[in-house]
Design a protein around this motif. Structure first.
Motif, PDB file in Angstrom:
ATOM      1  N   ALA A 111     -55.550  -9.018 -32.637  1.00 56.11           N
ATOM      2  CA  ALA A 111     -55.273  -9.625 -33.944  1.00 56.11           C
ATOM      3  C   ALA A 111     -55.917  -8.803 -35.045  1.00 56.11           C
ATOM      4  O   ALA A 111     -56.928  -8.135 -34.839  1.00 56.11           O
ATOM      5  CB  ALA A 111     -55.784 -11.052 -33.986  1.00 56.11           C
ATOM      6  N   ASP A 112     -55.313  -8.870 -36.222  1.00 51.85           N
ATOM      7  CA  ASP A 112     -55.876  -8.298 -37.441  1.00 51.85           C
ATOM      8  C   ASP A 112     -55.315  -9.064 -38.625  1.00 51.85           C
ATOM      9  O   ASP A 112     -54.195  -9.546 -38.584  1.00 51.85           O
ATOM     10  CB  ASP A 112     -55.567  -6.801 -37.552  1.00 51.85           C
ATOM     11  N   ASP A 113     -56.084  -9.203 -39.654  1.00 54.91           N
ATOM     12  CA  ASP A 113     -55.642  -9.854 -40.892  1.00 54.91           C
ATOM     13  C   ASP A 113     -54.816 -11.112 -40.661  1.00 54.91           C
ATOM     14  O   ASP A 113     -53.760 -11.301 -41.250  1.00 54.91           O
ATOM     15  CB  ASP A 113     -54.841  -8.872 -41.754  1.00 54.91           C
ATOM     16  N   HIS A 114     -55.245 -11.964 -39.768  1.00 54.90           N
ATOM     17  CA  HIS A 114     -54.589 -13.234 -39.452  1.00 54.90           C
ATOM     18  C   HIS A 114     -53.186 -13.074 -38.877  1.00 54.90           C
ATOM     19  O   HIS A 114     -52.330 -13.938 -39.036  1.00 54.90           O
ATOM     20  CB  HIS A 114     -54.592 -14.168 -40.659  1.00 54.90           C
ATOM     21  N   THR A 115     -52.947 -11.961 -38.193  1.00 56.46           N
ATOM     22  CA  THR A 115     -51.712 -11.768 -37.443  1.00 56.46           C
ATOM     23  C   THR A 115     -52.077 -11.470 -35.999  1.00 56.46           C
ATOM     24  O   THR A 115     -52.864 -10.565 -35.738  1.00 56.46           O
ATOM     25  CB  THR A 115     -50.873 -10.607 -38.016  1.00 56.46           C
ATOM     26  N   MET A 116     -51.514 -12.272 -35.085  1.00 58.12           N
ATOM     27  CA  MET A 116     -51.706 -12.029 -33.655  1.00 58.12           C
ATOM     28  C   MET A 116     -50.627 -11.066 -33.177  1.00 58.12           C
ATOM     29  O   MET A 116     -49.477 -11.171 -33.595  1.00 58.12           O
ATOM     30  CB  MET A 116     -51.573 -13.330 -32.853  1.00 58.12           C
ATOM     31  N   HIS A 117     -51.019 -10.170 -32.307  1.00 63.02           N
ATOM     32  CA  HIS A 117     -50.091  -9.222 -31.690  1.00 63.02           C
ATOM     33  C   HIS A 117     -50.155  -9.491 -30.189  1.00 63.02           C
ATOM     34  O   HIS A 117     -51.231  -9.417 -29.601  1.00 63.02           O
ATOM     35  CB  HIS A 117     -50.494  -7.781 -31.983  1.00 63.02           C
ATOM     36  N   THR A 118     -49.023  -9.819 -29.593  1.00 61.90           N
ATOM     37  CA  THR A 118     -49.012 -10.101 -28.166  1.00 61.90           C
ATOM     38  C   THR A 118     -48.073  -9.149 -27.438  1.00 61.90           C
ATOM     39  O   THR A 118     -47.081  -8.686 -27.997  1.00 61.90           O
ATOM     40  CB  THR A 118     -48.562 -11.548 -27.868  1.00 61.90           C
ATOM     41  N   HIS A 119     -48.438  -8.884 -26.206  1.00 67.16           N
ATOM     42  CA  HIS A 119     -47.551  -8.179 -25.291  1.00 67.16           C
ATOM     43  C   HIS A 119     -47.463  -9.064 -24.054  1.00 67.16           C
ATOM     44  O   HIS A 119     -48.470  -9.279 -23.369  1.00 67.16           O
ATOM     45  CB  HIS A 119     -48.064  -6.796 -24.913  1.00 67.16           C
ATOM     46  N   ILE A 120     -46.282  -9.617 -23.810  1.00 64.37           N
ATOM     47  CA  ILE A 120     -46.085 -10.487 -22.660  1.00 64.37           C
ATOM     48  C   ILE A 120     -45.766  -9.618 -21.457  1.00 64.37           C
ATOM     49  O   ILE A 120     -44.774  -8.890 -21.456  1.00 64.37           O
ATOM     50  CB  ILE A 120     -44.948 -11.503 -22.924  1.00 64.37           C
ATOM     51  N   GLU A 121     -46.617  -9.696 -20.448  1.00 63.99           N
ATOM     52  CA  GLU A 121     -46.372  -8.937 -19.226  1.00 63.99           C
ATOM     53  C   GLU A 121     -45.356  -9.665 -18.348  1.00 63.99           C
ATOM     54  O   GLU A 121     -44.394  -9.063 -17.891  1.00 63.99           O
ATOM     55  CB  GLU A 121     -47.690  -8.696 -18.491  1.00 63.99           C
ATOM     56  N   GLN A 122     -45.590 -10.947 -18.106  1.00 64.71           N
ATOM     57  CA  GLN A 122     -44.670 -11.765 -17.309  1.00 64.71           C
ATOM     58  C   GLN A 122     -44.601 -13.157 -17.923  1.00 64.71           C
ATOM     59  O   GLN A 122     -45.610 -13.670 -18.434  1.00 64.71           O
ATOM     60  CB  GLN A 122     -45.144 -11.891 -15.859  1.00 64.71           C
ATOM     61  N   ALA A 123     -43.421 -13.775 -17.837  1.00 63.85           N
ATOM     62  CA  ALA A 123     -43.215 -15.106 -18.412  1.00 63.85           C
ATOM     63  C   ALA A 123     -42.305 -15.934 -17.508  1.00 63.85           C
ATOM     64  O   ALA A 123     -41.467 -15.386 -16.790  1.00 63.85           O
ATOM     65  CB  ALA A 123     -42.580 -14.984 -19.800  1.00 63.85           C
ATOM     66  N   SER A 124     -42.481 -17.240 -17.582  1.00 65.07           N
ATOM     67  CA  SER A 124     -41.582 -18.116 -16.833  1.00 65.07           C
ATOM     68  C   SER A 124     -40.160 -18.023 -17.396  1.00 65.07           C
ATOM     69  O   SER A 124     -39.198 -18.280 -16.683  1.00 65.07           O
ATOM     70  CB  SER A 124     -42.084 -19.567 -16.861  1.00 65.07           C
ATOM     71  N   PHE A 125     -40.014 -17.660 -18.654  1.00 65.90           N
ATOM     72  CA  PHE A 125     -38.720 -17.341 -19.269  1.00 65.90           C
ATOM     73  C   PHE A 125     -38.579 -15.823 -19.177  1.00 65.90           C
ATOM     74  O   PHE A 125     -39.165 -15.094 -19.968  1.00 65.90           O
ATOM     75  CB  PHE A 125     -38.697 -17.823 -20.721  1.00 65.90           C
TER      76      PHE A 125
END
Length: 169
Positions: A111-125
């Motif tokens: 995260a930076d400046d109130h923005t989350m950055h995600t990288h989804i490796e695996q998901a149920s969707f």
């Protein structure tokens, strides 16, 4: 002179690649590290209508570690079991309910400046596997909220998701 320019160009490319790698390794703020319990997860449609994706009292757990790894799960509080008592012998209706009544994924977060950055490796969707996302977030005391621009359901109808978590003691 040509070699000098070539060397500078290669150095510039190496620096840019290093900066891109550094951005992906951005730290997670200590304020986000910990365990969170789900308070609310709704789809909000353009006409203002809200749909509680996992019912009125959803349950969920989001764990974020100091190295930026996370695991998140959301479920409907009241779920029906499979009549056969065997996951491999469900009916189409049971499989549908099991899919729509839960959501889980794990990966990396920074995260930076109130923005989350995600990288989804695996998901149920599975359509989210390998996807990157950015979400503005708000942290007020022990409450963390964010908006999902394209939720796993309702996106084709212009909905966005609103999610609220509460820090566990």
């Amino acid at each position: 002179m040509q070699r000098y320019r070539m060397a500078l160009a290669l150095l510039g490319l190496a620096w840019a690649a290093g900066m891109a790698h550094a951005a992906s390794e951005m730290p997670v703020p200590s304020a986000l590290v910990g365990a969170w319990t789900l308070e609310r997860v709704d789809n909000v449609y353009p006409d203002g209508r809200r749909v509680e994706l996992y019912g009125p009292h959803p349950q969920g757990l989001w764990i974020i570690d100091a190295q930026g790894r996370y695991m998140m799960q959301m479920v409907r509080a009241q779920r029906s079991g499979f009549a056969a008592g065997d996951k491999s012998k469900g009916t189409p209706e049971e499989y549908r309910a099991a899919s729509l009544d839960s959501n889980a994924h794990f990966g990396r977060i920074s995260a930076d400046d109130h923005t989350m950055h995600t990288h989804i490796e695996q998901a149920s969707f599975p359509n989210w596997n390998g996807k990157d996302g950015n979400s503005a977030y708000t942290l007020k005391g022990d409450e963390l909220s964010y908006v999902v621009a394209k939720p796993s359901s309702g996106a084709s109808e212009g909905a966005h998701g609103e999610v609220v978590w509460r820090r566990l003691p």
